[in-house]
Design an enzyme around this catalytic site. Structure first.
Site, PDB file in Angstrom:
ATOM      1  N   ASP A 107      50.794 -14.305  -8.071  1.00  7.15           N
ATOM      2  CA  ASP A 107      51.022 -13.337  -8.928  1.00  7.15           C
ATOM      3  C   ASP A 107      51.528 -12.041  -8.055  1.00  7.15           C
ATOM      4  O   ASP A 107      51.315 -11.433  -6.755  1.00  7.15           O
ATOM      5  CB  ASP A 107      49.848 -12.376  -9.616  1.00  7.15           C
ATOM      6  CG  ASP A 107      49.286 -13.397 -11.037  1.00  7.15           C
ATOM      7  OD1 ASP A 107      50.022 -13.970 -11.485  1.00  7.15           O
ATOM      8  OD2 ASP A 107      48.467 -13.644 -11.324  1.00  7.15           O
TER       9      ASP A 107
HETATM   10  N1  URA Z   1      45.397 -17.614 -10.027  1.00  6.69           N
HETATM   11  C1  URA Z   1      45.427 -16.142 -10.010  1.00  6.69           C
HETATM   12  O1  URA Z   1      45.699 -15.715 -11.595  1.00  6.69           O
HETATM   13  N2  URA Z   1      46.773 -15.131  -9.829  1.00  6.69           N
HETATM   14  C2  URA Z   1      47.736 -16.058  -9.038  1.00  6.69           C
HETATM   15  O2  URA Z   1      48.193 -15.477  -8.544  1.00  6.69           O
HETATM   16  C3  URA Z   1      46.911 -17.330  -8.350  1.00  6.69           C
HETATM   17  C4  URA Z   1      46.347 -17.819  -9.003  1.00  6.69           C
END
Ligand code: URA
Length: 247
Positions: A107
């Site tokens: 993310d």
């Molecule tokens: N899980 C999440 O919530 N975000 C990420 O970036 C990776 C795994």
């Protein structure tokens, strides 16, 4: 099998300059193949067998490139975006010429280990839902993370869309008003770590990926920095180190 590539294209791909600049180098007698000065930039050479020198620098040929980056927050896991900075925008010039792509996504606000490569097969194997490649995360979570949460995660929790997660290993580093944890997942659903904590009534405040298969983030890399993997590290991604189980 013969594995030859056009000299000017090869040198351009490895960051020696544009095709025109390379043609000029050749005209000026600055390019040698196995010690012989080349007069034609379009000849085909075998970069795995020949020693190619241009402008005094020896070509260090690699068929595939594997780069680990410590992704900073605020950058997206993509190769191009019209508005936002991407992980490929952070590559230094000597790596930017390889058309690397991120093998997997984090993310925008997640930090940590992301692999960039041009090896589509390895990327496919790491990302295939059938392979269950393990990924280890560190998170700061608001609220008290408990052994009940760990038990729930090891059973699988139901996410907001009704999906029941695969068993995941939760280790509580510190439990309090804010808790620190590590979590190993064997799948990669959208926002999975955040949604798993939401399923047990908690919120992830900070998230960082530490490990993919046997490959650990080099903690000497500051956010935004990257480096090529060693051959041993590439082997760890291929599973040469056996099943990964850090706990
Ligand atoms: N899980 C999440 O919530 N975000 C990420 O970036 C990776 C795994």
């Amino acid at each position: 099998m013969k594995n030859t590539l056009r000299l000017d294209r090869l040198l351009a791909n490895f960051g020696f300059g544009s095709r025109n600049e390379i043609k000029k180098m050749v005209r000026n007698g600055l390019v040698t193949v196995d010690g012989t000065v080349v007069s034609d930039a379009s000849i085909h050479v075998d970069p795995e067998k020949s020693i190619i020198v241009a402008n005094g620098k020896t070509l260090n040929y690699r068929k595939f490139i594997y780069v680990m980056m410590n992704k900073p927050a605020g950058v997206i896991s993509a190769t191009y975006d019209a508005r936002l900075k991407t992980v490929t925008d952070l590559l230094p010039d000597e790596l930017a010429c390889f058309e690397l792509f991120p093998a997997g996504r984090l993310d925008i606000d997640t930090e940590g280990l992301i692999l960039l490569t041009n090896d589509g097969q390895l990327a496919h194997n790491l990302l295939s839902p059938k392979k269950h490649v393990a990924k280890r995360y560190y998170a700061l979570v608001s609220g008290q993370v408990t052994e009940e949460d760990a038990a729930a995660f090891s059973e699988g929790v139901v996410l907001d869309d009704g999906y029941k997660t695969m068993p995941a290993e939760l280790v509580i580093i510190r439990s309090g008003l804010r808790s620190e944890i590590e979590l190993i997942l064997h799948e990669g659903k959208f926002h999975q770590v955040k949604r798993m904590f939401e399923a047990v009534g908690k919120k992830v405040l900070y998230l960082k990926r530490l490990q993919i298969a046997g490959l650990m983030l080099d903690e000497t890399l500051a956010p935004g920095q990257c480096r090529e993997l060693t051959p041993e590290e590439v082997g760890l991604l291929r599973g040469d180190g056996g099943q990964f189980s850090p706990f």
